[in-house]
Write a protein that holds these residues in place. Sequence first.
Motif, mmCIF file in Angstrom:
data_model
loop_
_atom_site.group_PDB
_atom_site.id
_atom_site.type_symbol
_atom_site.label_atom_id
_atom_site.label_comp_id
_atom_site.label_asym_id
_atom_site.label_seq_id
_atom_site.Cartn_x
_atom_site.Cartn_y
_atom_site.Cartn_z
ATOM 1 N N LEU A 291 36.165 42.934 40.708
ATOM 2 C CA LEU A 291 36.690 41.556 40.286
ATOM 3 C C LEU A 291 36.139 40.386 41.328
ATOM 4 N N THR B 127 40.834 34.888 44.609
ATOM 5 C CA THR B 127 41.320 34.914 43.097
ATOM 6 C C THR B 127 41.707 36.123 42.753
ATOM 7 N N PRO B 128 41.065 37.299 42.752
ATOM 8 C CA PRO B 128 41.686 38.427 42.306
ATOM 9 C C PRO B 128 42.835 39.075 43.005
ATOM 10 N N LEU C 227 36.428 31.915 49.020
ATOM 11 C CA LEU C 227 37.511 31.506 47.828
ATOM 12 C C LEU C 227 37.525 32.670 46.642
ATOM 13 N N PRO C 228 36.209 32.999 46.274
ATOM 14 C CA PRO C 228 36.323 34.271 44.925
ATOM 15 C C PRO C 228 37.012 35.389 45.484
ATOM 16 N N ILE C 229 37.106 35.772 46.769
ATOM 17 C CA ILE C 229 37.892 37.084 47.093
ATOM 18 C C ILE C 229 39.445 36.734 46.778
ATOM 19 N N LEU D 211 30.901 33.736 38.652
ATOM 20 C CA LEU D 211 31.205 32.840 37.915
ATOM 21 C C LEU D 211 31.252 31.451 38.829
ATOM 22 N N SER D 212 31.688 31.548 40.026
ATOM 23 C CA SER D 212 31.729 30.344 40.936
ATOM 24 C C SER D 212 30.503 30.035 41.613
ATOM 25 N N ILE E 64 28.696 36.998 49.402
ATOM 26 C CA ILE E 64 30.273 36.945 48.878
ATOM 27 C C ILE E 64 31.080 35.925 49.489
ATOM 28 N N ASN E 65 31.452 34.751 48.903
ATOM 29 C CA ASN E 65 32.213 33.972 49.284
ATOM 30 C C ASN E 65 33.624 34.247 49.739
ATOM 31 N N VAL F 24 32.845 39.362 39.874
ATOM 32 C CA VAL F 24 33.034 38.611 38.552
ATOM 33 C C VAL F 24 33.346 37.259 39.037
ATOM 34 N N ALA F 25 34.265 37.093 40.169
ATOM 35 C CA ALA F 25 34.658 35.641 40.712
ATOM 36 C C ALA F 25 33.618 34.961 41.475
#
Lengths: 151, 269
Positions: free
Chosen positions: A18, A98-99, A94-96, A25-26, A91-92, A21-22
Amino acid sequence: MKDNWSDIIFIIVITCVLVIVANLLSYGGKLSDNLLGSAIIGAITLLGLFIARLPLLNKLPVVFWVSLTAVILSIPGVPGSEWIVEQTKHINFLPITTPILAYAGLALGKEIDGFKKLSWRIIPVCLAVAAGSFICATLMAELMLHVEGIF
Amino acid sequence: MDLIKNWRIHFFALLLVIVAEKIGIQKFGLIVFLPLFYALLFGGIISFPKFKLLSDSNMARAGQFMPIAMLVLMVKIGLGIGPNLHMLMHSGLALIMQEFGHFFGTLLFGLPVALLVKMKREAIGACYSIDREPNVAIIAEKFGIFSPEGRGVMGMYICGTLFGALWVSILAGIIAKLGIFHPYALAMGAGIGSASMMAASMGSIIAAHPEEAQKIQAYAGAANLMTTVVGVYFALFISLPVTIKVYEFITGNKSSKTSAATEVLNHER
């Protein structure tokens, strides 16, 4: 958290998928970079969890050992740290989040019954308590960083 | 297996992630909305018992997922600390002192409000800490969960779970945008010791100061690590005794002055 390693690995893998994916997308980036970065973060999580379960060490919270493992593996001079830091940069942060908060949200429903039984009074108190922790710590940090001449 | 049994949870999680990231970061004046905010909010709506989209066991499973998934974030934050270790060492005093802000801020801001809404000994449980799992355990052990103090701590726990992350995300965003505080100080403020609240507030601070993202992560991570390590001991040996003393001093378990004043107020109603 019980010592069910297959379940722990399953959760880490799903989370990492996930996260990819995040992140795609970002922030975008190559799929291969995302896969590798995410896999390294997942592997370190697992290593940290393993260390946290060792006798004696398990007296301190799991979060502490997992964080510490990551900190040590990123200190310049530690073998492999440069590579780890470089690869996981894809891998940033903020995207971590989200899930994780998606799962937190999906678990909220079971709190609603408990919440209905509460008096309305707890709401302003709750907001004040959380604000107090954040604002007072920020204030102390601001003062002390001045004292230490950081800025 | 879990994937078959709880496929709904993972399907919804994927859907939430896609929708949240598609909406992306939105700024309205001082308020910043982050993808994590939508994920939490929409996730909460999906889990609303009335809609019957998720079973209780589904939700319990999502709750199990959280602590381990959170460790993945802790690793990412930890990996940002090592390269900045030198910088953090130079701000050691600030890192130590900000903990006092975290620990006494809850009492300083919380207790006046609790007394204003006429809470009784519930105020002790509600205001002595940020009231996450270890703090609930401390109160449960000392007073029992069905005592007034226990009701206070559980109320805060539930309320904090529901609104904590949303609230600090908005609050931290506004305070960061006001420009009163340096981003590093704000970052330390974000190390609240509740993982979801830290993630939410740190996200807002990074959104307001994207150029400092790396250092904000390092400072917030280091502060949160400190709160995690010393938090339980501080809460047990300092925060709780101090809160009880302050509560008893103000409400006058010893002097009848304040209770008389409350009686007058109650009478006027």
